[in-house]
Design a protein around this motif. Sequence first.
Motif, PDB file in Angstrom:
ATOM      1  N   GLU A 325       0.803  -1.210   0.000  1.00  0.00           N
ATOM      2  CA  GLU A 325       0.000   0.000   0.000  1.00  0.00           C
ATOM      3  C   GLU A 325       0.846   1.275   0.000  1.00  0.00           C
ATOM      4  N   SER A 327       2.885   2.115   2.498  1.00  0.00           N
ATOM      5  CA  SER A 327       3.178   2.539   3.867  1.00  0.00           C
ATOM      6  C   SER A 327       4.602   2.135   4.243  1.00  0.00           C
ATOM      7  N   ASN A 362      -1.773  -6.143   6.285  1.00  0.00           N
ATOM      8  CA  ASN A 362      -2.438  -4.861   6.522  1.00  0.00           C
ATOM      9  C   ASN A 362      -2.580  -4.564   8.010  1.00  0.00           C
ATOM     10  N   SER A 364      -1.838  -3.476  12.002  1.00  0.00           N
ATOM     11  CA  SER A 364      -1.300  -2.331  12.734  1.00  0.00           C
ATOM     12  C   SER A 364       0.035  -2.720  13.363  1.00  0.00           C
ATOM     13  N   LYS A 397       4.635   2.884  11.805  1.00  0.00           N
ATOM     14  CA  LYS A 397       4.086   2.685  10.455  1.00  0.00           C
ATOM     15  C   LYS A 397       3.574   4.035   9.966  1.00  0.00           C
ATOM     16  N   TRP A 398       4.146   4.516   8.866  1.00  0.00           N
ATOM     17  CA  TRP A 398       3.823   5.842   8.327  1.00  0.00           C
ATOM     18  C   TRP A 398       3.007   5.700   7.052  1.00  0.00           C
ATOM     19  N   HIS A 399       1.823   6.363   7.048  1.00  0.00           N
ATOM     20  CA  HIS A 399       0.952   6.378   5.874  1.00  0.00           C
ATOM     21  C   HIS A 399       1.158   7.716   5.157  1.00  0.00           C
ATOM     22  N   THR A 401       0.007   8.924   2.391  1.00  0.00           N
ATOM     23  CA  THR A 401      -1.126   9.524   1.682  1.00  0.00           C
ATOM     24  C   THR A 401      -1.958  10.421   2.600  1.00  0.00           C
ATOM     25  N   ASN A 402      -2.219   9.965   3.834  1.00  0.00           N
ATOM     26  CA  ASN A 402      -3.030  10.787   4.754  1.00  0.00           C
ATOM     27  C   ASN A 402      -2.222  11.358   5.924  1.00  0.00           C
ATOM     28  N   THR A 404      -0.509  10.033   8.374  1.00  0.00           N
ATOM     29  CA  THR A 404      -0.864   9.433   9.659  1.00  0.00           C
ATOM     30  C   THR A 404       0.263   8.516  10.122  1.00  0.00           C
ATOM     31  N   LYS A 447      -2.337   5.794  17.229  1.00  0.00           N
ATOM     32  CA  LYS A 447      -2.454   6.415  15.904  1.00  0.00           C
ATOM     33  C   LYS A 447      -2.555   7.929  16.070  1.00  0.00           C
TER      34      LYS A 447
END
Length: 527
Positions: A325, A327, A362, A364, A397-399, A401-402, A404, A447
């Motif tokens: 994804e 991340s 996927n 956490s 864990k770094w997202h 896109t948003n 987060t 989060k």
Amino acid sequence: MNNIGVMLSNQGDYEEAHDYLVQALKIKRKINPSELAKNYMNLGVNYDKRGDTSSAMRNYRLALDVAIEENDHEDIATVYNNIGSIYHGAAQYNSAIPYLTNAVIHYRLAGDEVGEIWSSANLGSSYDMDGNEDSAHYYLFRALDLAQYYEIPSIDEMIAEKLHMYYRTNEDWYNSLKYLEIQIDLKDSLSNVQAQKEALRQKLKYDSKIEKVELKAKQEADRARDRQRLWFIGIVAALLAVFLGIVYSRLRVTRRQKETIEKQKDEIEEKNHEIVDSMNSAKRLQEAMLPSEEELYGDFEDGTLIYLPKDIVAGDFYWSHKDAEGSHHFAVADCTGHGVPSALMGVACENALNQAVKDVPNGSPADILNRTNDLVVAYFEANQEEIKNGMDLAYCKWHPTNKTLEFSGAYNPLWLWMTEAKEWKITKGDRQPIGNFEKRISFTSHKMDIGEDCWIYLFSDGYQDQFGGEDGKKLKSTGFRKVLESNVGQTGADQKKALELFFEMWKGNEEQIDDVCILAIKLISSK
């Protein structure tokens, strides 16, 4: 007391000098704190002579604070020159140059010609060693011109030596020889002056009848000592002959023992060499398993890694993964202990992390830590081995896109430095390790939305647990945060240099007690 301390320091009695200088500092602090700069400087010089550069630098910086507050250009220049000299002596010429430059400026403002000459010469030498030929040439010749203008032969000789070394480094043999000859002539000239002074003193001495009587008495005493010396030599020679006879009788016995010991020593050294070779091979294998710094933070705005194993192989390790994804997963782990047992535990735990992200693609951070723990426990149970050690780690864990960030920790925390707010946000990990644990619970995921630019810090406990400083105590987490905070405004590469330099200065002569691993990553907010 301050003068006595300086005198004792000049005589090499650094311990007693320290007591007087500290007492003088306490008195000055009560009477006139605005004049503390020289007291701090004298303490720093005494520490520097003892080889304790960490304590010397601390006192020099305290002196600099007072001197700047009092706008005392002489003291400011002297402190800058001393700090620059420490960095020059440590071959950190790039760090020495700014301090020596400030020293030249403030000596000039103070009207101290000798200080300006010395600091200009030191600055030119640092530029020379740093490879800046033009700046080295400028400051060395400026120092020479000033020394000749103010007719200071002793400084002329020192600068001529530096110019000789400068031209030799740049392979300009003609000028190198020229300034070597000038240096020799100046040294001979100074020697002749001293010789003339000594000759005049001897003439006055022998013109005095009292001195002639004293000389005759001294000659008689010398002859008496010579006779005693001859008797002593005769007695020692006789005793030595007896001793040599005894030693010779023992040689044949001890020679065989020596040969046996040397053979055993050679065997031990050979085995030690084989062990070290094996350890170095293990180190190369361990390094091959670790991600590159590009893999760690190449996709981020900035970042850095400080990795200082205590032994050849380490129990601390860093880890990264990028999922389907997009991340980014990254972690810093600390297996209990250090050396080979800890490194072997680290290999098992790293393999478990790699498998866990596949098993829960996927998931956490908490899901991944729970799965990692199951895999580690199952591995050692399958091999009928009891886990006596465990693994602490901080996992993020770094997202992108948003914007987060998710975090979960086994004992170890997450530290966030918020750039705009200029404050720390600390998220603690669960108080349980990876491995067997009596009161095991599921790990917790945290989060958070990144609303402003920030720096992430993940780390093992080796840096903050290191003994050092003037009192030989641990740095602790509070001191560690202060070190990070004082450098957080710099780039990742500059933070790495500053943190490694501080660690060496803090540690001083103390032994490193544990592996050190610090990962810093800069995140850009969603604004």
